[in-house]
Design a protein around this motif. Sequence first.
Motif: not given
Length: 86
Positions: A49, A56-57, A60-61
Amino acid sequence: MKTIEMDMFAKYKKEIAELKAENAELHRIKTELEQRLQELHGEYMLLRYQFKGLPSHAEILKLRQEMLSLKKELRMRGWTETTYHQ
């Protein structure tokens, strides 16, 4: 019924115990390697990423949660999407 000699029985029993111990050790090593693989995969995904310039995940969250809380705040102040477009 067939009988076996005690020394053969003891030998086989000892071999079985050694194999069980070896199996337990291999299971422990397997678990450790699986954990290391999961950690490496996580680091790989993070680097991927970052290399692509993507969030990163987790980022995003976090951004999605922030966006939802801001929308909620705006709705509480009387803003609607139709109000914005007029």
